[in-house]
Design a protein around this motif. Structure first.
Motif, PDB file in Angstrom:
ATOM      1  N   LYS A  17      -9.304   4.385  -8.921  1.00 56.04           N
ATOM      2  CA  LYS A  17      -9.319   4.609 -10.367  1.00 56.04           C
ATOM      3  C   LYS A  17      -7.909   4.601 -10.955  1.00 56.04           C
ATOM      4  CE  LYS A  17     -13.815   5.393 -10.620  1.00 56.04           C
ATOM      5  NZ  LYS A  17     -14.728   4.440 -11.297  1.00 56.04           N
ATOM      6  N   GLY A  18      -6.913   4.948 -10.146  1.00 56.33           N
ATOM      7  CA  GLY A  18      -5.562   5.121 -10.653  1.00 56.33           C
ATOM      8  C   GLY A  18      -4.652   3.921 -10.502  1.00 56.33           C
ATOM      9  N   ASN A  19      -5.223   2.733 -10.228  1.00 56.54           N
ATOM     10  CA  ASN A  19      -4.406   1.522 -10.058  1.00 56.54           C
ATOM     11  C   ASN A  19      -3.334   1.721  -8.985  1.00 56.54           C
ATOM     12  OD1 ASN A  19      -5.753  -0.025 -11.897  1.00 56.54           O
ATOM     13  ND2 ASN A  19      -3.985  -0.472 -13.182  1.00 56.54           N
ATOM     14  N   GLY A  20      -3.703   2.417  -7.927  1.00 59.11           N
ATOM     15  CA  GLY A  20      -2.736   2.674  -6.866  1.00 59.11           C
ATOM     16  C   GLY A  20      -3.283   2.317  -5.507  1.00 59.11           C
ATOM     17  N   ASN A  21      -2.593   2.760  -4.479  1.00 56.56           N
ATOM     18  CA  ASN A  21      -3.050   2.509  -3.123  1.00 56.56           C
ATOM     19  C   ASN A  21      -3.273   3.829  -2.392  1.00 56.56           C
ATOM     20  OD1 ASN A  21      -0.358   2.992  -3.309  1.00 56.56           O
ATOM     21  ND2 ASN A  21       0.282   1.434  -1.867  1.00 56.56           N
ATOM     22  N   TYR A  22      -3.904   3.728  -1.237  1.00 57.93           N
ATOM     23  CA  TYR A  22      -4.333   4.908  -0.496  1.00 57.93           C
ATOM     24  C   TYR A  22      -3.964   4.715   0.964  1.00 57.93           C
ATOM     25  CZ  TYR A  22      -7.898   7.767   1.954  1.00 57.93           C
ATOM     26  OH  TYR A  22      -8.562   8.622   2.793  1.00 57.93           O
ATOM     27  N   ALA A  23      -3.211   5.661   1.499  1.00 54.61           N
ATOM     28  CA  ALA A  23      -2.812   5.606   2.909  1.00 54.61           C
ATOM     29  C   ALA A  23      -3.108   6.948   3.561  1.00 54.61           C
ATOM     30  CB  ALA A  23      -1.327   5.271   3.034  1.00 54.61           C
ATOM     31  N   TYR A  24      -3.386   6.922   4.854  1.00 53.66           N
ATOM     32  CA  TYR A  24      -3.607   8.137   5.625  1.00 53.66           C
ATOM     33  C   TYR A  24      -2.423   8.321   6.565  1.00 53.66           C
ATOM     34  CZ  TYR A  24      -5.542  11.440   9.000  1.00 53.66           C
ATOM     35  OH  TYR A  24      -5.725  12.532   9.802  1.00 53.66           O
ATOM     36  N   ILE A  25      -1.768   9.474   6.488  1.00 58.44           N
ATOM     37  CA  ILE A  25      -0.570   9.752   7.278  1.00 58.44           C
ATOM     38  C   ILE A  25      -0.962  10.642   8.457  1.00 58.44           C
ATOM     39  CG2 ILE A  25       1.803  10.599   7.248  1.00 58.44           C
ATOM     40  CD1 ILE A  25       1.342   8.291   5.308  1.00 58.44           C
ATOM     41  N   ASP A  26      -1.099  10.046   9.632  1.00 67.82           N
ATOM     42  CA  ASP A  26      -1.492  10.824  10.800  1.00 67.82           C
ATOM     43  C   ASP A  26      -0.307  11.248  11.653  1.00 67.82           C
ATOM     44  OD1 ASP A  26      -1.108   8.114  11.440  1.00 67.82           O
ATOM     45  OD2 ASP A  26      -2.396   8.236  13.204  1.00 67.82           O
ATOM     46  N   ASN A  27       0.864  10.655  11.425  1.00 68.39           N
ATOM     47  CA  ASN A  27       2.060  11.054  12.162  1.00 68.39           C
ATOM     48  C   ASN A  27       3.299  10.587  11.407  1.00 68.39           C
ATOM     49  OD1 ASN A  27       2.723   8.282  12.989  1.00 68.39           O
ATOM     50  ND2 ASN A  27       0.998   8.473  14.404  1.00 68.39           N
ATOM     51  N   ILE A  28       4.460  10.989  11.872  1.00 70.50           N
ATOM     52  CA  ILE A  28       5.693  10.707  11.145  1.00 70.50           C
ATOM     53  C   ILE A  28       6.034   9.214  11.165  1.00 70.50           C
ATOM     54  CG2 ILE A  28       7.319  11.030  13.053  1.00 70.50           C
ATOM     55  CD1 ILE A  28       7.705  12.348   9.442  1.00 70.50           C
ATOM     56  N   LEU A  29       5.607   8.493  12.189  1.00 69.15           N
ATOM     57  CA  LEU A  29       5.871   7.057  12.232  1.00 69.15           C
ATOM     58  C   LEU A  29       5.056   6.327  11.167  1.00 69.15           C
ATOM     59  CD1 LEU A  29       6.039   6.394  16.092  1.00 69.15           C
ATOM     60  CD2 LEU A  29       7.929   6.639  14.479  1.00 69.15           C
ATOM     61  N   GLU A  30       3.843   6.816  10.898  1.00 64.87           N
ATOM     62  CA  GLU A  30       3.036   6.227   9.831  1.00 64.87           C
ATOM     63  C   GLU A  30       3.668   6.518   8.465  1.00 64.87           C
ATOM     64  OE1 GLU A  30      -0.029   4.011   8.101  1.00 64.87           O
ATOM     65  OE2 GLU A  30       0.711   4.162  10.166  1.00 64.87           O
ATOM     66  N   ALA A  31       4.224   7.717   8.324  1.00 64.66           N
ATOM     67  CA  ALA A  31       4.939   8.051   7.080  1.00 64.66           C
ATOM     68  C   ALA A  31       6.107   7.096   6.877  1.00 64.66           C
ATOM     69  CB  ALA A  31       5.429   9.497   7.140  1.00 64.66           C
ATOM     70  N   LYS A  32       6.820   6.800   7.932  1.00 60.91           N
ATOM     71  CA  LYS A  32       7.945   5.860   7.850  1.00 60.91           C
ATOM     72  C   LYS A  32       7.460   4.466   7.455  1.00 60.91           C
ATOM     73  CE  LYS A  32      11.829   4.079  10.603  1.00 60.91           C
ATOM     74  NZ  LYS A  32      11.454   2.679  10.744  1.00 60.91           N
ATOM     75  N   LYS A  33       6.335   4.042   8.014  1.00 61.04           N
ATOM     76  CA  LYS A  33       5.784   2.726   7.683  1.00 61.04           C
ATOM     77  C   LYS A  33       5.450   2.637   6.195  1.00 61.04           C
ATOM     78  CE  LYS A  33       1.916  -0.396   8.820  1.00 61.04           C
ATOM     79  NZ  LYS A  33       1.315  -0.580   7.490  1.00 61.04           N
ATOM     80  N   VAL A  34       4.744   3.649   5.685  1.00 65.56           N
ATOM     81  CA  VAL A  34       4.246   3.609   4.313  1.00 65.56           C
ATOM     82  C   VAL A  34       5.359   3.824   3.291  1.00 65.56           C
ATOM     83  CG1 VAL A  34       2.716   4.773   2.668  1.00 65.56           C
ATOM     84  CG2 VAL A  34       1.925   4.319   4.995  1.00 65.56           C
TER      85      VAL A  34
END
Length: 619
Positions: free
Chosen positions: A409-426
């Motif tokens: 609804k917010g014209n954005g994207n959605y990511a799931y952060i399961d660890n710090i490496l995923e946070a770095k990716k996103v």
């Protein structure tokens, strides 16, 4: 006085000796089977929560207090190794699959759970990420998923085959979200198969970057297509459609007006929620420029502004505000969202990137009068130029379905952060694509040539389907494409003349006609695409035809084979009616043939996930 001075000197000397006695140990972690590098391996100093993880090349480095120290190397699905440091400063480790651990599973109402993990357990480890000269130490427990939980996923009714005479047009919105992939990985890393509805195949495919050509004209993206036999059904064909967003350097990105909307309710108290959230946002803050600004809004029992809009030149001030946050209370998500939009609008930057970044486990249980009211607010502010990015954290009470809707609804994207490496990716590696929209309301419509296509089906995108008339309706919302982002879609085609259980018999009372132009054409399908500029209201049309190609699987690109391997894996996880005759070993081999450069190691990680599933399923 003299005695005190001597005491202080002795203390300083003691600490100095202790610091000097630290031993720096480094090395590489590899597979005992084929010698390939293992990324993301947990390396802990035994008896403590101090540690690190191996990088994409399998390399690690850690300081230990003395030669008696013991290092523990662990990862779900691999045999844990404990090694005494002794006189060694270089310790290389080879790790093997733990077939016993992966086979010890039981079936529960929410998926398979390790027998050893029926009781809640927590394993602490630390990760050190160094970037731009600033090092952060992140203590990140990984909590075991329990069979009694309240996680919510929207039900998916998988797309079936359609007859081009009855349904000549397929229309859908693009989807750049990748939350499903990292969430699926979380389950598999805990030795469990994910719930069926947690697997959204298009998000798994779009987790990865693809080597598409950059746009060559004024359009913000390029369209890449390819056709070859389907790997899971050799009598069928697979059509690969890829969009490549234009890369934009940081220097050319517009200034950002960001509002961090952070859930600090009691449900966020777990170490893999708020503490991981803080670590993730620290990396994002480090990436920002002086012309960017940040405000922080938190919500629990009530919502409040803990940091007014502040220039990213004052990073210490922003970091201090972040460090002060603690979890507690109920979840007034609606009030938090309203306040965040109010602050974003107050500090609006014309022609800039105005965005709220919501970080939560999705457990909104107090606040707005209804989910509908919250969604309407987000849609209203979206039209005013403030977009919404959603980052999910945690497990057990995770509300995936709600978070996906809010981002949509917010014209954005959605990511799931399961660890710090995923946070770095996103938030670091894909910074531009995550935060900077280059095209909005991107829709795809495909018309099939019935002279060549007997039946077709769109792989994934079940919750992104649009009515045919929505394509030309500029008031109809659709997905957004970020700077440098890629979007990939696959169609499975049953060619004319192929016998298949998925083909409907000819109608008795109706006859259909194929035009002479269609019969004489080499075209398989026509792809139409509409998009708007981020601040525009009128869409632009792009049209591309795709010819029937006779190439073999061996002649396809890495892009084609990789997307097919990920799609096949998703169908296996969903136990799809359309999964064909591929097994996990076939998928693993197909993925290995298409791994390519893989500089960040994401594809190598996927191959190990498939291998873990192979062991779990004993396929």
């Amino acid at each position: 006085m003299k005695t005190k001075l001597i005491y202080v000197v002795l203390l300083i000397s003691l600490f100095s000796i202790q610091a000097i006695s630290q031993i720096k140990v480094s090395g590489k972690v590899t597979s005992a089977e084929d010698g390939s590098a293992f990324a993301g391996i947990n390396i802990l100093l035994k008896g403590t929560s101090t540690g690190t993880v191996s990088d994409v090349n399998g390399d690690y480095s850690i300081e230990v207090p003395n030669s008696k120290s013991v290092l523990v190397f662990s990862f779900i699905g691999l045999v844990t190794e404990e090694i005494k440091v002794g006189s060694k400063t270089i310790i290389n480790v080879q790790m093997s699959p733990d077939t016993q651990q992966l086979s010890e599973v039981v079936v529960s109402g929410k998926g398979r759970t390790s027998k050893k993990e029926h009781k809640a357990a927590t394993m602490d480890y630390a990760e050190e990420i160094s970037m731009s000269g600033a090092a952060y130490r992140h203590h990140q427990p990984v909590q075991v998923y329990q069979e009694t939980n309240t996680e919510e996923y929207a039900e998916i009714s998988e797309n079936g085959f359609k007859n081009p005479f009855q349904d000549p047009i397929s229309t859908f919105s693009i989807d750049v979200d990748a939350a499903s992939y990292s969430n699926v990985r979380r389950f598999l890393n805990l030795g469990q198969m994910p719930p069926k509805d947690a697997v959204r195949i298009e998000e798994m495919i779009n987790y990865f970057d693809y080597d598409y050509e950059q746009p060559k004209n004024s359009d913000p993206f390029a369209i890449n297509t390819e056709v070859a036999p389907s790997p899971w059904n050799k009598d069928h064909k697979l059509v690969h459609i890829g969009l490549q967003g234009k890369d934009i350097s940081m220097d050319n990105l517009p200034p950002s007006n960001l509002v961090f909307l952070l859930d600090v309710s009691g449900s966020m108290s777990a170490q893999n929620k708020l503490p991981l959230l803080k670590s993730a946002f620290k990396m994002l803050i480090d990436k920002l420029r002086p012309e960017d600004k940040v405000a922080i809004v938190v919500y629990a029992g009530a919502a409040g502004e803990v940091l007014p809009s502040t220039s990213a030149s004052e990073k210490d001030k922003i970091l201090d505000a972040l460090d002060q946050l603690n979890a507690g209370g109920s979840t007034a998500g609606g009030a938090g969202i309203e306040l965040a939009y109010k602050i974003a609008q107050k500090n609006f930057i014309k022609d800039g990137n105005n965005r709220i970044i919501l970080a939560t486990d999705g457990d909104f249980n107090v606040g707005a009068s209804s989910d509908k009211a919250m969604e309407e607010l987000i849609e209203e502010k979206r039209d005013a130029g403030v977009f919404l990015t959603v980052l999910g954290f945690g497990m057990g009470n995770y509300k995936d379905s709600k978070m996906e809707i809010l981002a949509d609804k917010g014209n954005g994207n959605y990511a799931y952060i399961d660890n710090i490496l995923e946070a770095k990716k996103v938030l670091v590696n894909e910074f531009g694509g995550t935060l900077f929209t280059i095209a909005k309301d991107v829709k795809i419509q495909v018309e099939f040539n019935p002279a060549k296509v007997q039946a077709y089906r769109l792989v994934g995108y079940e919750n992104r389907l649009l009515a045919p008339e929505d394509f030309n309706n500029d008031k109809k919302d659709a997905g957004e494409l970020g700077a440098g982002h890629t979007v990939t879609a696959l169609y499975e085609i049953i060619p004319v003349g192929v016998k298949s259980q998925f083909v409907v018999d000819d109608l008795k009372y109706q006859k259909t006609q194929i035009t002479e132009g269609a019969k004489n054409s080499s075209e398989l399908m026509t792809v139409k695409l509409r998009y708007k500029k981020p601040d525009g209201d009128t869409s632009k049309l792009i049209v591309k035809t795709i010819n029937d190609d006779k190439k073999s699987m061996d002649d396809t690109s890495d892009n084609f084979r990789w997307s097919a391997a990920v799609a096949a894996f998703g169908m296996q996880l969903r136990d799809s009616d359309f999964k064909g005759d591929l097994n996990y070993l076939d998928i693993m081999n197909l993925a290995k043939s298409a791994r390519g450069k893989d500089e960040e190691g994401y594809r190598a990680e996927f191959i190990r996930m498939v291998e873990s599933c192979k062991l779990l399923a004993r396929n």
